[in-house]
Design a protein around this motif. Sequence first.
Motif, PDB file in Angstrom:
ATOM      1  N   ALA A 163      54.772 -70.777  -0.309  1.00 27.16           N
ATOM      2  CA  ALA A 163      53.447 -70.164  -0.162  1.00 27.16           C
ATOM      3  C   ALA A 163      53.258 -69.626   1.256  1.00 27.16           C
ATOM      4  CB  ALA A 163      52.363 -71.198  -0.490  1.00 27.16           C
ATOM      5  N   ARG A 164      53.710 -70.408   2.231  1.00 29.45           N
ATOM      6  CA  ARG A 164      53.483 -70.026   3.624  1.00 29.45           C
ATOM      7  C   ARG A 164      54.427 -68.913   4.077  1.00 29.45           C
ATOM      8  NH1 ARG A 164      53.521 -74.251   8.655  1.00 29.45           N
ATOM      9  NH2 ARG A 164      55.582 -74.720   7.814  1.00 29.45           N
ATOM     10  N   SER A 165      55.605 -68.826   3.480  1.00 30.37           N
ATOM     11  CA  SER A 165      56.610 -67.932   4.076  1.00 30.37           C
ATOM     12  C   SER A 165      56.986 -66.706   3.242  1.00 30.37           C
ATOM     13  CB  SER A 165      57.869 -68.738   4.405  1.00 30.37           C
ATOM     14  OG  SER A 165      58.377 -69.321   3.217  1.00 30.37           O
ATOM     15  N   HIS A 166      56.384 -66.542   2.051  1.00 29.02           N
ATOM     16  CA  HIS A 166      56.883 -65.442   1.220  1.00 29.02           C
ATOM     17  C   HIS A 166      56.385 -64.067   1.647  1.00 29.02           C
ATOM     18  CE1 HIS A 166      53.022 -65.983  -0.876  1.00 29.02           C
ATOM     19  NE2 HIS A 166      53.241 -64.844  -1.512  1.00 29.02           N
ATOM     20  N   HIS A 167      55.456 -64.026   2.611  1.00 30.22           N
ATOM     21  CA  HIS A 167      55.040 -62.708   3.129  1.00 30.22           C
ATOM     22  C   HIS A 167      55.587 -62.444   4.525  1.00 30.22           C
ATOM     23  CE1 HIS A 167      52.634 -61.142  -0.102  1.00 30.22           C
ATOM     24  NE2 HIS A 167      51.988 -62.294  -0.240  1.00 30.22           N
ATOM     25  N   PHE A 187      41.748 -57.238   4.491  1.00 36.63           N
ATOM     26  CA  PHE A 187      43.169 -57.547   4.348  1.00 36.63           C
ATOM     27  C   PHE A 187      43.525 -58.807   5.145  1.00 36.63           C
ATOM     28  CE2 PHE A 187      47.811 -56.622   5.090  1.00 36.63           C
ATOM     29  CZ  PHE A 187      48.180 -56.860   3.769  1.00 36.63           C
ATOM     30  N   ASP A 188      42.892 -58.940   6.311  1.00 33.97           N
ATOM     31  CA  ASP A 188      43.131 -60.153   7.115  1.00 33.97           C
ATOM     32  C   ASP A 188      42.727 -61.409   6.327  1.00 33.97           C
ATOM     33  OD1 ASP A 188      44.287 -58.961   9.229  1.00 33.97           O
ATOM     34  OD2 ASP A 188      42.451 -58.828  10.450  1.00 33.97           O
ATOM     35  N   ILE A 189      41.600 -61.287   5.615  1.00 29.00           N
ATOM     36  CA  ILE A 189      41.154 -62.443   4.806  1.00 29.00           C
ATOM     37  C   ILE A 189      42.141 -62.694   3.663  1.00 29.00           C
ATOM     38  CG2 ILE A 189      39.337 -63.260   3.234  1.00 29.00           C
ATOM     39  CD1 ILE A 189      37.332 -61.736   5.068  1.00 29.00           C
ATOM     40  N   MET A 190      42.569 -61.576   3.060  1.00 31.59           N
ATOM     41  CA  MET A 190      43.531 -61.671   1.949  1.00 31.59           C
ATOM     42  C   MET A 190      44.809 -62.403   2.382  1.00 31.59           C
ATOM     43  SD  MET A 190      43.868 -60.911  -1.179  1.00 31.59           S
ATOM     44  CE  MET A 190      45.089 -60.622  -2.414  1.00 31.59           C
ATOM     45  N   LYS A 191      45.216 -62.097   3.601  1.00 35.48           N
ATOM     46  CA  LYS A 191      46.454 -62.706   4.124  1.00 35.48           C
ATOM     47  C   LYS A 191      46.352 -64.226   4.225  1.00 35.48           C
ATOM     48  CE  LYS A 191      48.062 -59.058   7.302  1.00 35.48           C
ATOM     49  NZ  LYS A 191      48.004 -58.733   8.749  1.00 35.48           N
ATOM     50  N   GLN A 192      45.126 -64.706   4.294  1.00 32.53           N
ATOM     51  CA  GLN A 192      44.948 -66.165   4.458  1.00 32.53           C
ATOM     52  C   GLN A 192      45.488 -66.955   3.258  1.00 32.53           C
ATOM     53  OE1 GLN A 192      40.780 -66.756   5.179  1.00 32.53           O
ATOM     54  NE2 GLN A 192      40.860 -65.778   7.200  1.00 32.53           N
ATOM     55  N   HIS A 193      45.731 -66.237   2.134  1.00 33.79           N
ATOM     56  CA  HIS A 193      46.177 -66.985   0.942  1.00 33.79           C
ATOM     57  C   HIS A 193      47.489 -67.721   1.203  1.00 33.79           C
ATOM     58  CE1 HIS A 193      48.963 -63.615  -0.034  1.00 33.79           C
ATOM     59  NE2 HIS A 193      49.585 -64.503  -0.816  1.00 33.79           N
ATOM     60  N   ALA A 194      48.308 -67.187   2.114  1.00 34.52           N
ATOM     61  CA  ALA A 194      49.590 -67.838   2.390  1.00 34.52           C
ATOM     62  C   ALA A 194      49.358 -69.233   2.995  1.00 34.52           C
ATOM     63  CB  ALA A 194      50.419 -66.969   3.334  1.00 34.52           C
ATOM     64  N   MET A 195      48.503 -69.289   4.041  1.00 34.88           N
ATOM     65  CA  MET A 195      48.236 -70.589   4.670  1.00 34.88           C
ATOM     66  C   MET A 195      47.400 -71.494   3.765  1.00 34.88           C
ATOM     67  SD  MET A 195      49.923 -71.038   7.338  1.00 34.88           S
ATOM     68  CE  MET A 195      49.239 -72.524   8.029  1.00 34.88           C
ATOM     69  N   LEU A 196      46.493 -70.865   2.985  1.00 36.10           N
ATOM     70  CA  LEU A 196      45.679 -71.677   2.054  1.00 36.10           C
ATOM     71  C   LEU A 196      46.586 -72.386   1.041  1.00 36.10           C
ATOM     72  CD1 LEU A 196      42.675 -69.276   1.310  1.00 36.10           C
ATOM     73  CD2 LEU A 196      42.562 -71.507   2.450  1.00 36.10           C
ATOM     74  N   PRO A 247      61.960 -69.632   6.457  1.00 33.44           N
ATOM     75  CA  PRO A 247      62.631 -70.538   5.522  1.00 33.44           C
ATOM     76  C   PRO A 247      63.331 -69.753   4.411  1.00 33.44           C
ATOM     77  CG  PRO A 247      60.425 -71.327   6.019  1.00 33.44           C
ATOM     78  CD  PRO A 247      60.553 -69.979   6.647  1.00 33.44           C
ATOM     79  N   LEU A 248      64.509 -70.231   4.045  1.00 36.78           N
ATOM     80  CA  LEU A 248      65.333 -69.515   3.057  1.00 36.78           C
ATOM     81  C   LEU A 248      64.587 -69.257   1.750  1.00 36.78           C
ATOM     82  CD1 LEU A 248      68.028 -68.310   2.166  1.00 36.78           C
ATOM     83  CD2 LEU A 248      68.772 -70.604   1.502  1.00 36.78           C
ATOM     84  N   PHE A 249      63.835 -70.265   1.278  1.00 35.37           N
ATOM     85  CA  PHE A 249      63.099 -70.079   0.025  1.00 35.37           C
ATOM     86  C   PHE A 249      62.102 -68.926   0.158  1.00 35.37           C
ATOM     87  CE2 PHE A 249      63.422 -74.358  -2.481  1.00 35.37           C
ATOM     88  CZ  PHE A 249      64.801 -74.246  -2.448  1.00 35.37           C
ATOM     89  N   GLY A 250      61.496 -68.800   1.331  1.00 32.45           N
ATOM     90  CA  GLY A 250      60.544 -67.711   1.564  1.00 32.45           C
ATOM     91  C   GLY A 250      61.250 -66.364   1.503  1.00 32.45           C
ATOM     92  N   ARG A 251      62.435 -66.290   2.103  1.00 32.31           N
ATOM     93  CA  ARG A 251      63.194 -65.026   2.101  1.00 32.31           C
ATOM     94  C   ARG A 251      63.604 -64.644   0.671  1.00 32.31           C
ATOM     95  NH1 ARG A 251      67.952 -66.575   5.656  1.00 32.31           N
ATOM     96  NH2 ARG A 251      66.913 -68.505   6.204  1.00 32.31           N
ATOM     97  N   ILE A 252      63.977 -65.648  -0.101  1.00 31.40           N
ATOM     98  CA  ILE A 252      64.390 -65.386  -1.489  1.00 31.40           C
ATOM     99  C   ILE A 252      63.205 -64.905  -2.325  1.00 31.40           C
ATOM    100  CG2 ILE A 252      65.162 -66.502  -3.629  1.00 31.40           C
ATOM    101  CD1 ILE A 252      66.877 -68.396  -1.884  1.00 31.40           C
ATOM    102  N   VAL A 253      62.094 -65.656  -2.232  1.00 27.36           N
ATOM    103  CA  VAL A 253      60.925 -65.338  -3.058  1.00 27.36           C
ATOM    104  C   VAL A 253      60.341 -63.980  -2.673  1.00 27.36           C
ATOM    105  CG1 VAL A 253      58.556 -66.050  -3.596  1.00 27.36           C
ATOM    106  CG2 VAL A 253      60.410 -67.725  -3.667  1.00 27.36           C
ATOM    107  N   ALA A 254      60.457 -63.590  -1.379  1.00 28.24           N
ATOM    108  CA  ALA A 254      59.942 -62.288  -0.947  1.00 28.24           C
ATOM    109  C   ALA A 254      60.588 -61.165  -1.770  1.00 28.24           C
ATOM    110  CB  ALA A 254      60.223 -62.084   0.549  1.00 28.24           C
TER     111      ALA A 254
END
Lengths: 350, 113
Positions: free
Chosen positions: A256-260, A227-236, A278-285
Motif C-alpha cells: 500500500a505504501r510503496s506501489h506509487h 491530488f495531494d489528498i488522493m495521494k494520501q491513500h498510500a499512507m492511509l 520495496p520489491l513488492f511495491g516495484r512489482i505491484v506498480a
Amino acid sequence: MHKVLIIDDSEINLTLIRALVLKLGECEPVMFDHPLKALEWCRGNVPDLVIVDYMMPEMDGLRFIAAFRALHGRTEIPVLMITANDQKDVRYEALLGGANDFLTKPIDRIEFSARVRNMLALRTGQKFLADRAAHLADEVAERTRDIRERERELIFRISRAAEFRDPETGAHIQRMAHYSEIIARGLDLDAATCNLILQAAPLHDVGKIGIRDHILLKPGKLSPQEFDIMKQHAMLGYDLLKDSGSEILQAGAEIARSHHEKYDGSGYPRGLKGSAIPLFGRIVAVADVFDALTSERPYKKAWALDDAMRFLEEGRSTHFDPLCVESFIAGWDEALEVRQRFRDEEAPKI
Amino acid sequence: MNPFVLDKPAILERLGGDEGIFAMMVDMFLTELDNNRQALLTALAGDSAALQREAHTIKGLLATFSDGFGAELAQTLEYQAKNGQVDDARGRVDMLLARVDEVAEVLRGLSAG
C-alpha cells in the motif's frame, strides 16, 4: 489382529509358544527359528509384540533386542524375553537392554497369558495414542487451512470494500494480483513469496477507504490540492495494515505504501528511488498500472495491449523497475490468460 | 540316579490344562529326539559355546516335562561348558543322553497307551 513375532531356535518352543499365542485369540503368530531371519522380516513389518528366546546361536536375545530397537520406529514395540529360571543375571540385563518383561522356562500358561496380554494391552494403548495424535494433527491442519482460507477471503473482501468506492472492479483486484504473482515468479522468488504477493497485492488501494467521496469519485480532473489528498491513500493503507501479526497484512502494508513510488524517485509518498523501493511495491506498480491502462473505465477507453506494453517498456528505469517490466513481458502469455479469466463483466463472485 | 516319573498333572497345570498342547509337546519331543542327541554329541566334539547352548536346549526340553533331575544334569553341563570346564564333559553328556532316552521311553509309552 495382533502380530506376535516369536523367535526361538528350538522347534518345540516355537510350537508351544505359537499354540499358547493362538489360545489368546486375536493374535497372528509369526515364527522364526533364527534371529537374523526375524530381523530381516522386521525391516519390512512391524510386529505388535516380540517374544524372543535368550540363548540362540549366532545372535542371542539381548543382541537381537538391541538390533531390533535400532530399527526405525521400533523403540516402543513391547518385547518379552524368554529365559531359563536360573538366568537371573540375564533377566536383569534384558530389562536394562530394552526388554519390557520376561518369561521363564519352562513356560507356564497362566504366567504366559498374563504377560502377553499385558504387553498387547500396552501396544493397543500405544496405537490408540498414535492414531489420536495423527488424528489431532490432521484436524489442526484442517482447521489451520480453514483459518487461512478465511483470512484470504477477509483480505479479498476488505480489498473490495475499498474498490467499491472506486470505479475499479473486483476483477481488477484479481488481475493485478495475478500479474504481480507472474512477475514475482519471473524474478525467481520462491513459491511462498510468490503466493504471499498474490494474497497481499489486492490490499494495495485499501487506503482509499479514507479518501472523501468528492475527491475519490470526482468525475473530472483533480486539482493539485485534491491530488495531494488522493495521494494520501498510500499512507492511509499502510497505517491501516501496519504492525499486523498476519504476514499477508504486513506485506499488504508495504505494498500500500510503496506501489506509487517510481523507480527514478519521482513517485509518492516518500519519493524512494530504485532498489530503496520495496520489491513488492516495484512489482505491484507494474501490475497495477498495466491493468489500469488495459481496462475500460467510465472516463476512458481501454488501451490496446500493444500500447500498454509499450508504455511499460518506455517507463523502464523512470517509472518502473526494468527487471519487473522484463519479467512481466516474459510472462506475457500467462498474463493474457489471467486477463481472459478475470473479465470485468463476469468477475467471479466471492 | 533318580528314575524319571512323569508328573502329568503338574505339566498340565503349567499348560493351562490343555491336553492338546501336552500331546503336541510329547510328539515334538520324540520327533526332535534324534536331532537333539546328535546336536549334543556334535557340540561335544566342537567348542564349549556350542556345548553350552545344546545343554541349555536340553535343559529346557526336560524342564518342560517337569524333569527336575534331568534339567539339573543339563544345567551343570551348561555351566561347566560356559566356564570352559570340559574335561569330564563326555561323562556328563553320556549321563544326560541316558536321561533323555529314559524320558523319551516314558513319553513313548504314553503315546502308545
